[in-house]
Design a protein around this motif. Structure first.
Motif, short mmCIF file in Angstrom:
data_model
loop_
_atom_site.label_atom_id
_atom_site.label_comp_id
_atom_site.label_asym_id
_atom_site.label_seq_id
_atom_site.Cartn_x
_atom_site.Cartn_y
_atom_site.Cartn_z
N ASP A 93 0.86 -1.18 0.00
CA ASP A 93 0.00 0.00 0.00
C ASP A 93 0.90 1.23 0.00
O ASP A 93 1.65 1.46 0.94
CB ASP A 93 -0.92 -0.01 1.22
N TYR A 94 0.83 2.01 -1.06
CA TYR A 94 1.70 3.19 -1.16
C TYR A 94 0.89 4.49 -1.19
O TYR A 94 1.35 5.50 -1.73
CB TYR A 94 2.61 3.08 -2.39
N CYS A 103 5.93 7.81 0.74
CA CYS A 103 5.06 8.51 -0.22
C CYS A 103 4.16 9.53 0.47
O CYS A 103 3.25 10.08 -0.19
CB CYS A 103 4.21 7.50 -0.99
N ASN A 104 4.38 9.78 1.75
CA ASN A 104 3.55 10.75 2.46
C ASN A 104 3.70 12.15 1.87
O ASN A 104 2.75 12.94 1.86
CB ASN A 104 3.89 10.76 3.95
N LYS A 105 4.87 12.46 1.36
CA LYS A 105 5.12 13.79 0.77
C LYS A 105 4.30 14.00 -0.49
O LYS A 105 4.11 15.15 -0.92
CB LYS A 105 6.61 13.94 0.46
N THR A 114 3.83 19.32 -11.74
CA THR A 114 5.03 19.29 -12.59
C THR A 114 6.22 19.82 -11.79
O THR A 114 6.20 20.95 -11.31
CB THR A 114 4.83 20.16 -13.84
N PRO A 115 7.30 19.03 -11.65
CA PRO A 115 7.41 17.63 -12.09
C PRO A 115 6.62 16.72 -11.16
O PRO A 115 6.24 17.12 -10.06
CB PRO A 115 8.92 17.37 -12.00
N PRO A 116 6.38 15.46 -11.58
CA PRO A 116 5.60 14.56 -10.72
C PRO A 116 6.36 14.21 -9.45
O PRO A 116 7.59 14.16 -9.43
CB PRO A 116 5.40 13.33 -11.61
N CYS A 117 5.61 13.96 -8.41
CA CYS A 117 6.21 13.57 -7.14
C CYS A 117 6.65 12.10 -7.24
O CYS A 117 5.93 11.26 -7.76
CB CYS A 117 5.20 13.75 -6.02
N THR A 118 7.84 11.82 -6.73
CA THR A 118 8.37 10.45 -6.78
C THR A 118 8.70 9.97 -5.37
O THR A 118 9.07 10.77 -4.50
CB THR A 118 9.62 10.36 -7.66
N CYS A 119 8.56 8.67 -5.16
CA CYS A 119 8.92 8.07 -3.88
C CYS A 119 9.36 6.63 -4.13
O CYS A 119 9.03 6.04 -5.16
CB CYS A 119 7.76 8.11 -2.89
N THR A 120 10.13 6.08 -3.20
CA THR A 120 10.67 4.74 -3.31
C THR A 120 10.34 3.95 -2.05
O THR A 120 10.56 4.44 -0.94
CB THR A 120 12.19 4.76 -3.53
N ILE A 121 9.83 2.75 -2.24
CA ILE A 121 9.50 1.87 -1.12
C ILE A 121 10.35 0.60 -1.23
O ILE A 121 10.33 -0.08 -2.27
CB ILE A 121 8.00 1.51 -1.12
N ASN A 122 11.11 0.30 -0.19
CA ASN A 122 11.91 -0.91 -0.13
C ASN A 122 11.12 -2.01 0.57
O ASN A 122 10.42 -1.76 1.55
CB ASN A 122 13.23 -0.66 0.60
N PHE A 123 11.24 -3.23 0.06
CA PHE A 123 10.54 -4.36 0.67
C PHE A 123 11.34 -5.62 0.45
O PHE A 123 12.30 -5.65 -0.35
CB PHE A 123 9.12 -4.50 0.09
N THR A 124 10.94 -6.67 1.15
CA THR A 124 11.64 -7.95 1.09
C THR A 124 10.66 -9.06 0.78
O THR A 124 9.61 -9.16 1.41
CB THR A 124 12.36 -8.25 2.42
#
Length: 376
Positions: A93-94, A103-105, A114-124
């Motif tokens: 869930d992002y 991804c809260n930002k 513009t530009p699009p907001c980007t976020c990265t989620i690490n998982f295992t």
């Protein structure tokens, strides 16, 4: 005055002769016309003489039926349930409503950010995904089944009709025109198309290796080859084909720029086609990408660390929606869904239990005669 009907005339409801009056003669008499009658035709169907069979429920027929249904349904349900549980599935869930989420930002992003907001989620991944893996995006609290929403499209336009391209259906209102130009594709469904971008990476010794994601083959064959067509003309120049139209209000780019490959661009873009097949429930998932197995000796996705890069373009916070990414394998019965197996097990167990109860009742009370006309 005396009125006399014959027995047959009384049965038919119509006297054949006239009414006798003093002085002779008759009123309404006359033998020239055919006698009208309401009596149904003398056929087996209309006279209700068709043969009929009425089963008599006895212990000898009901009890075996209950036990047979139970013995058939329970093994089938167990098989379906076990098969469903063997399907690998991982969900992220992002949405970003939690303050600790990466991804809260991006939670309050707008359509035209513009530009699009980007976020990265690490998982295992604790377990490897052996066969082909299907990547889905999921939305919650999004009612694609609303009547006005479902009708807000022009199938003739989507099928490549040039006249409908420049003169869309009125069902598309208020997304029919923009700045006096027809919208292509028109309607609320197309206007709300999901446009997040998801990229998957494997992390090995702090090195990120991209996972190849296949974007073709995710739509139904009939949709891709029958229902959706680009306008007729020079298929290699979509810019000219869509000249005189404008993009949907919430789209960052026009329909002829959805993809760089001609066979996956315009109205035949498979991401667009998948979105246009509306969901029946407010919580749904749609196929986003395919991850094919390259080597039979190695799993498609090995157990280990991964990261998901998200270009967060699709706002859901305004309607309390949620977004998620799902990785899943499939089996002969489709994706992971234990409901069917549980339903079979439940129905089979109920039938088997009722069979036992009725067998006990019949064994204990079946020899008691309640009437001289009813056999044991």
């Amino acid at each position: 005055m005396a009125v006399n009907y014959s027995a047959k005339e009384e049965a038919d409801g119509h006297p054949s002769g006239g009414v006798g009056v003093p002085g002779g003669g008759a009123v309404g008499g006359g033998g020239g016309g055919a006698v009208k009658t309401r009596k149904p035709d003398n056929t087996a169907f209309k006279q209700q003489r068709l043969p009929a069979w009425q089963p008599i429920l006895t212990a000898g027929t009901v009890l075996p039926a209950f036990f047979i249904i139970g013995l058939i349904f329970i093994p089938i349900g167990i098989g379906i349930f076990v098969t469903s549980n063997n399907i690998r599935e991982y969900e992220i869930d992002y949405t970003g409503t939690e303050p600790s989420s990466p991804c809260n930002k991006c939670l309050n992003v707008s359509w035209d950010s513009t530009p699009p907001c980007t976020c990265t989620i690490n998982f295992t991944l604790e377990h490897a995904f052996e066969s082909n893996v299907f990547m889905y995006y999921g939305l919650s609290n999004f009612y694609q089944n609303h009547r006005r929403y479902v009708k807000s499209r022009d199938d003739s336009q989507l099928n490549g009709d040039n006249s409908s391209l420049l003169n869309p259906s009125k069902e598309c209102e208020p997304y029919r025109t923009n700045e006096d130009k027809p919208i292509a594709p028109c309607g609320a469904i197309a206007n709300s198309m999901f446009n997040d971008t998801l990229e998957l990476y494997r992390i090995d010794n702090d090195t990120r290796t991209p996972i190849p994601l296949i974007k073709k083959g995710i739509a139904w064959w009939t949709d891709k080859n029958v229902k959706f067509r680009n306008p007729t003309g020079d298929g290699n120049n979509l810019t000219a084909l869509f000249q005189g139209t404008t993009k949907p209000v919430n789209w960052p780019k026009p329909v002829y720029m959805l993809d760089s490959e001609p066979d996956n661009n315009g109205f035949i873009n498979e991401d667009f086609i998948v979105w246009m097949r509306t969901a029946a429930l407010p919580t749904f998932r749609k196929l986003y990408r395919l991850i094919e197995r390259k080597n039979n000796l190695q799993p498609t996705l090995q157990a280990g660390k991964y990261s998901l890069d998200i270009a967060y373009n699709y706002p859901v916070h305004s309607f309390d929606g949620r977004k998620r990414m799902i990785l899943s394998t499939i089996s002969w019965m489709g994706g992971k869904n234990p409901f069917l197996g549980i339903a079979y097990i439940t129905v089979g167990s109920i039938c088997f239990f009722l069979g036992v109860v009725l067998l006990f009742i019949h064994h204990k009370y079946g020899n008691r005669n309640t009437s001289a006309d009813i056999p044991n």
